[in-house]
Design a protein around this motif. Structure first.
Motif, PDB file in Angstrom:
ATOM      1  N   ALA A  96      11.788   5.345  -3.023  1.00 13.55           N
ATOM      2  CA  ALA A  96      11.045   4.792  -1.883  1.00 13.55           C
ATOM      3  C   ALA A  96      10.166   3.635  -2.337  1.00 13.55           C
ATOM      4  N   LYS A  97       9.536   3.772  -3.500  1.00 11.71           N
ATOM      5  CA  LYS A  97       8.717   2.689  -4.061  1.00 11.71           C
ATOM      6  C   LYS A  97       9.557   1.442  -4.226  1.00 11.71           C
ATOM      7  N   ASN A  98      10.748   1.589  -4.779  1.00 13.71           N
ATOM      8  CA  ASN A  98      11.641   0.456  -4.985  1.00 13.71           C
ATOM      9  C   ASN A  98      11.968  -0.236  -3.659  1.00 13.71           C
ATOM     10  N   ASN A  99      12.296   0.550  -2.646  1.00 15.88           N
ATOM     11  CA  ASN A  99      12.622  -0.014  -1.332  1.00 15.88           C
ATOM     12  C   ASN A  99      11.439  -0.764  -0.729  1.00 15.88           C
TER      13      ASN A  99
ATOM     14  N   ALA B 213       0.834  -1.206   0.000  1.00 15.57           N
ATOM     15  CA  ALA B 213       0.000   0.000   0.000  1.00 15.57           C
ATOM     16  C   ALA B 213       0.867   1.253   0.000  1.00 15.57           C
ATOM     17  N   MET B 214       1.928   1.235   0.781  1.00 12.61           N
ATOM     18  CA  MET B 214       2.834   2.382   0.816  1.00 12.61           C
ATOM     19  C   MET B 214       3.541   2.555  -0.529  1.00 12.61           C
ATOM     20  N   ALA B 215       3.888   1.444  -1.172  1.00  6.59           N
ATOM     21  CA  ALA B 215       4.541   1.512  -2.487  1.00  6.59           C
ATOM     22  C   ALA B 215       3.614   2.148  -3.515  1.00  6.59           C
ATOM     23  N   LYS B 216       2.327   1.815  -3.433  1.00  2.00           N
ATOM     24  CA  LYS B 216       1.362   2.447  -4.347  1.00  2.00           C
ATOM     25  C   LYS B 216       1.356   3.962  -4.153  1.00  2.00           C
ATOM     26  N   ASN B 217       1.377   4.389  -2.913  1.00  2.00           N
ATOM     27  CA  ASN B 217       1.415   5.830  -2.633  1.00  2.00           C
ATOM     28  C   ASN B 217       2.679   6.472  -3.182  1.00  2.00           C
TER      29      ASN B 217
END
Length: 131
Positions: A50-53, A37-41
């Motif tokens: 940040a998405k990659n991490n 969910a955080m990656a989607k954001n």
């Protein structure tokens, strides 16, 4: 914001220390869902580092779930879960490369389905421990 993050870390660490193996799997499933969910954001915000991490952490969690599988005791269920986790890992990698919200949604649905089943047997696990 920093204090809230620190509280969440301490709360999570305490939950892990106090967790039985069944609860630990629940926490891992929750962690994977939260990171997806955080990656989607982060995709929406164009924060690709940040998405990659976050997606990489999701992949690590799913790999960890695969590592917990007991093929002797779990039989066909464990084999099916391994295949599902393998599929989810590959799809997460693809979501990372393509910045795909749709693939992240698919992976979240699959993990949520596993989590619902796992949550559904929680009471049974607790009752067996009491016997």
């Amino acid at each position: 914001m920093n204090a809230a993050h620190q509280y969440q870390q301490v709360s999570t660490q305490t939950s892990i220390v106090d967790a039985d193996p069944h609860k630990l799997i629940q926490l891992l499933l929750d962690g994977a869902l939260q990171r997806m969910a955080m990656a989607k954001n982060r995709i929406t915000a164009a924060d690709f580092e940040a998405k990659n991490n976050l997606i990489n952490k999701s992949i690590e969690i799913v790999a960890g779930l695969r590592g917990f599988l007991d093929f002797e005791k779990g039989g066909e269920v464990a084999a099916n879960l391994e295949a599902l986790y393998d599929y989810i890992e590959r799809r997460l990698f693809e979501a990372n490369v393509k910045n795909s919200l749709e693939i992240l949604d698919e992976c979240s649905r699959l993990i949520r389905s596993v989590k619902e089943g796992w949550d559904g047997i929680r009471q049974e696990v607790i009752e067996k421990k009491l016997v």
